[in-house]
Design a protein around this motif. Structure first.
Motif, PDB file in Angstrom:
ATOM      1  N   UNK A   1       3.704 -21.082  28.273  1.00 42.72           N
ATOM      2  CA  UNK A   1       4.041 -20.752  26.884  1.00 42.72           C
ATOM      3  C   UNK A   1       5.518 -21.058  26.614  1.00 42.72           C
ATOM      4  N   UNK A   2       6.376 -20.716  27.542  1.00 42.86           N
ATOM      5  CA  UNK A   2       7.802 -20.988  27.367  1.00 42.86           C
ATOM      6  C   UNK A   2       8.073 -22.482  27.472  1.00 42.86           C
ATOM      7  N   UNK A   3       7.478 -23.149  28.452  1.00 40.77           N
ATOM      8  CA  UNK A   3       7.681 -24.593  28.607  1.00 40.77           C
ATOM      9  C   UNK A   3       7.215 -25.359  27.370  1.00 40.77           C
ATOM     10  N   UNK A   4       6.184 -24.855  26.710  1.00 39.43           N
ATOM     11  CA  UNK A   4       5.665 -25.517  25.515  1.00 39.43           C
ATOM     12  C   UNK A   4       6.658 -25.493  24.358  1.00 39.43           C
ATOM     13  N   UNK A   5       7.635 -24.613  24.408  1.00 42.81           N
ATOM     14  CA  UNK A   5       8.642 -24.523  23.353  1.00 42.81           C
ATOM     15  C   UNK A   5       9.755 -25.564  23.494  1.00 42.81           C
ATOM     16  N   UNK A   6       9.834 -26.217  24.653  1.00 46.17           N
ATOM     17  CA  UNK A   6      10.861 -27.234  24.873  1.00 46.17           C
ATOM     18  C   UNK A   6      10.479 -28.483  24.071  1.00 46.17           C
ATOM     19  N   UNK A   7      11.395 -28.993  23.251  1.00 48.44           N
ATOM     20  CA  UNK A   7      11.083 -30.200  22.473  1.00 48.44           C
ATOM     21  C   UNK A   7      10.668 -31.351  23.388  1.00 48.44           C
ATOM     22  N   UNK A   8       9.659 -32.103  22.978  1.00 48.62           N
ATOM     23  CA  UNK A   8       9.110 -33.196  23.788  1.00 48.62           C
ATOM     24  C   UNK A   8      10.181 -34.145  24.319  1.00 48.62           C
ATOM     25  N   UNK A   9      11.159 -34.462  23.478  1.00 49.01           N
ATOM     26  CA  UNK A   9      12.181 -35.430  23.887  1.00 49.01           C
ATOM     27  C   UNK A   9      13.129 -34.891  24.963  1.00 49.01           C
ATOM     28  N   UNK A  10      13.055 -33.573  25.234  1.00 49.57           N
ATOM     29  CA  UNK A  10      13.936 -32.975  26.240  1.00 49.57           C
ATOM     30  C   UNK A  10      13.221 -32.572  27.530  1.00 49.57           C
ATOM     31  N   UNK A  11      11.885 -32.689  27.542  1.00 47.40           N
ATOM     32  CA  UNK A  11      11.115 -32.331  28.738  1.00 47.40           C
ATOM     33  C   UNK A  11      11.570 -33.189  29.915  1.00 47.40           C
ATOM     34  N   UNK A  12      11.805 -32.538  31.045  1.00 45.22           N
ATOM     35  CA  UNK A  12      12.276 -33.187  32.275  1.00 45.22           C
ATOM     36  C   UNK A  12      13.673 -33.794  32.144  1.00 45.22           C
ATOM     37  N   UNK A  13      14.419 -33.394  31.109  1.00 45.52           N
ATOM     38  CA  UNK A  13      15.769 -33.914  30.924  1.00 45.52           C
ATOM     39  C   UNK A  13      16.823 -32.816  30.888  1.00 45.52           C
ATOM     40  N   UNK A  14      16.430 -31.609  30.493  1.00 48.43           N
ATOM     41  CA  UNK A  14      17.359 -30.482  30.430  1.00 48.43           C
ATOM     42  C   UNK A  14      16.697 -29.251  31.044  1.00 48.43           C
ATOM     43  N   UNK A  15      17.525 -28.288  31.380  1.00 45.35           N
ATOM     44  CA  UNK A  15      17.031 -27.057  32.009  1.00 45.35           C
ATOM     45  C   UNK A  15      17.141 -25.871  31.058  1.00 45.35           C
ATOM     46  N   UNK A  16      16.235 -24.928  31.224  1.00 47.19           N
ATOM     47  CA  UNK A  16      16.302 -23.681  30.494  1.00 47.19           C
ATOM     48  C   UNK A  16      17.338 -22.771  31.149  1.00 47.19           C
ATOM     49  N   UNK A  17      17.828 -21.785  30.415  1.00 46.77           N
ATOM     50  CA  UNK A  17      18.718 -20.792  31.003  1.00 46.77           C
ATOM     51  C   UNK A  17      17.847 -19.735  31.695  1.00 46.77           C
ATOM     52  N   UNK A  18      18.425 -18.939  32.594  1.00 54.24           N
ATOM     53  CA  UNK A  18      17.634 -17.908  33.276  1.00 54.24           C
ATOM     54  C   UNK A  18      16.958 -16.944  32.312  1.00 54.24           C
ATOM     55  N   UNK A  19      17.628 -16.583  31.222  1.00 59.92           N
ATOM     56  CA  UNK A  19      17.045 -15.642  30.261  1.00 59.92           C
ATOM     57  C   UNK A  19      15.789 -16.182  29.597  1.00 59.92           C
TER      58      UNK A  19
END
Length: 75
Positions: free
Chosen positions: A38-56
């Motif tokens: 559910x959280x990963x699905x919120x990452x914009x498609x153009x940023x998947x596998x390119x940026x990291x989420x914060x711990x929070x």
């Protein structure tokens, strides 16, 4: 000075504490957590596998609704 985009969480804009450039990437905090689909699905498609989420954001139990989200109703 603005931080590099790769060091900023795409969901909240805070520092993501990424250690991808460390000598041993497996030392990064993210290797010890499970991130929900559910959280990963919120990452914009153009940023998947390119940026990291914060711990929070990566460890959030619930994901805040986006403004205008039709799944949020008045029960």
């Amino acid at each position: 000075m603005k931080p590099k985009a790769s060091l900023v969480c795409p969901l909240c804009g805070q520092a993501n504490q990424c250690m991808s450039e460390a000598p041993n990437i497996s030392d990064c905090w993210c290797f010890g957590v499970t991130i929900s689909k559910q959280i990963l699905a919120r990452v914009p498609d153009e940023l998947v596998d390119k940026v990291c989420l914060c711990p929070g954001c990566a460890t959030a139990v619930t994901v805040p609704a986006e403004p205008g989200d039709p799944s949020v109703g008045s029960d």
